[in-house]
Design an enzyme around this catalytic site. Structure first.
Site, PDB file in Angstrom:
ATOM      1  N   ARG A  97      28.970   4.122  26.037  1.00 43.13           N
ATOM      2  CA  ARG A  97      28.174   2.908  25.904  1.00 43.13           C
ATOM      3  C   ARG A  97      28.690   1.869  26.894  1.00 43.13           C
ATOM      4  NH1 ARG A  97      28.775   0.171  20.838  1.00 43.13           N
ATOM      5  NH2 ARG A  97      30.994   0.580  21.029  1.00 43.13           N
ATOM      6  N   HIS A  98      27.832   0.961  27.290  1.00 43.39           N
ATOM      7  CA  HIS A  98      28.234  -0.240  28.018  1.00 43.39           C
ATOM      8  C   HIS A  98      27.721  -1.425  27.196  1.00 43.39           C
ATOM      9  CE1 HIS A  98      28.981   1.532  32.265  1.00 43.39           C
ATOM     10  NE2 HIS A  98      28.959   2.526  31.399  1.00 43.39           N
ATOM     11  N   PRO A  99      28.380  -2.578  27.285  1.00 41.94           N
ATOM     12  CA  PRO A  99      27.878  -3.699  26.481  1.00 41.94           C
ATOM     13  C   PRO A  99      26.526  -4.180  27.007  1.00 41.94           C
ATOM     14  CG  PRO A  99      29.724  -4.382  27.881  1.00 41.94           C
ATOM     15  CD  PRO A  99      29.574  -2.905  28.063  1.00 41.94           C
TER      16      PRO A  99
END
Ligand SMILES: CC(C)(COP(=O)(O)OP(=O)(O)OC[C@H]1O[C@@H](n2cnc3c(N)ncnc32)[C@H](O)[C@@H]1OP(=O)(O)O)[C@@H](O)C(=O)NCCC(=O)NCCS
Length: 208
Positions: free
Chosen positions: A83-85
């Site tokens: 995931r990435h923010p």
């Protein structure tokens, strides 16, 4: 270490099966990959991942993932997509690392006898049950039950491979803990799952 010539020749003599040579030894040094698994050189795999006996991966990216036995993993597959923010200043990883309050990766698990089609993406933290099939180009965002077939974006189940009583017997039998040359040597009827279950139960009783 990987398959040496002696082992390859021995398997060939026993079973007639030819083992592939394209094993990426540089990857094996860093990662826990079974001697009996085949991870082709077009696979990027991190130090945390494990690949168990007789599973193969042709190409793609594998992160923080435990892969069981006898899995067939096709081309351009991403397993454990991190995931990435989405609501920070940037989505870029320069803003965080493992000790910060954003964890990009969870543990992803792939059971035994799982077939993953070409171009599949499996999100981080997803668990794929034993015997499941992931159709080509699926994006898997949720856990997949044992022996389910899922397709599409996001992946949805279209059916199970077998009736529930057969699935329960297979999950109890755990045939994947037996070496394939034993199964071949004992003439297991692979194309008739009910017969195969009976034969493997007898084989296990004989050994016990
Ligand atoms: C998932 C899969 C195993 C299903 O095979 P199957 O059980 O024979 O399914 P069918 O072909 O009967 O299709 C059943 C339905 O699912 C749909 N479907 C099948 N595969 C699909 C896929 N990958 N994505 C989206 N829909 C798919 C079909 O269109 C059909 O829809 P309908 O009922 O509306 O007509 C197969 O289609 C697949 O994707 N195999 C992976 C192939 C691959 O990547 N090989 C790489 C080399 S190892």
């Amino acid at each position: 270490m990987g398959y040496d010539m002696g082992f390859r020749h021995w398997i060939y003599k026993k079973t007639g099966l030819k083992l592939r040579k394209n094993v990426d030894y540089s990857v094996r040094k860093k990662t826990t990959i079974s001697e009996l698994a085949t991870v082709w050189s077009q696979v990027v795999i991190d130090d945390e991942s494990t690949v168990d006996d007789h599973s193969y991966i042709i190409s793609g990216l594998v992160k923080n993932t435990k892969i069981g036995k006898y899995c067939s993993i096709a081309t351009n597959v991403t397993i454990g997509a991190d995931r990435h923010p989405t609501d920070w200043l940037s989505t870029h990883h320069f803003q965080y690392n493992d000790t910060d309050n954003f964890k990009p990766l969870k543990i992803t698990t792939i059971g035994n006898d799982v077939w993953i089609g070409a171009n599949v993406v499996i999100m981080t933290g997803v668990n794929i049950g034993d015997g499941a099939i992931i159709g080509a180009s699926a994006v898997v965002t949720k856990d997949v039950p044992p022996y389910a077939i899922v397709v599409g974006i996001p992946a949805k189940m279209i059916r199970y491979r077998f009736d529930p009583d057969i699935i329960n017997k297979l999950l109890e039998l755990k045939w994947w803990d037996i070496e394939h040359y034993e199964l071949i040597k004992n003439n297991i009827n692979f194309s008739n799952v009910e017969k195969a279950i009976e034969q493997i139960e007898m084989l296990k009783n004989k050994v016990a």
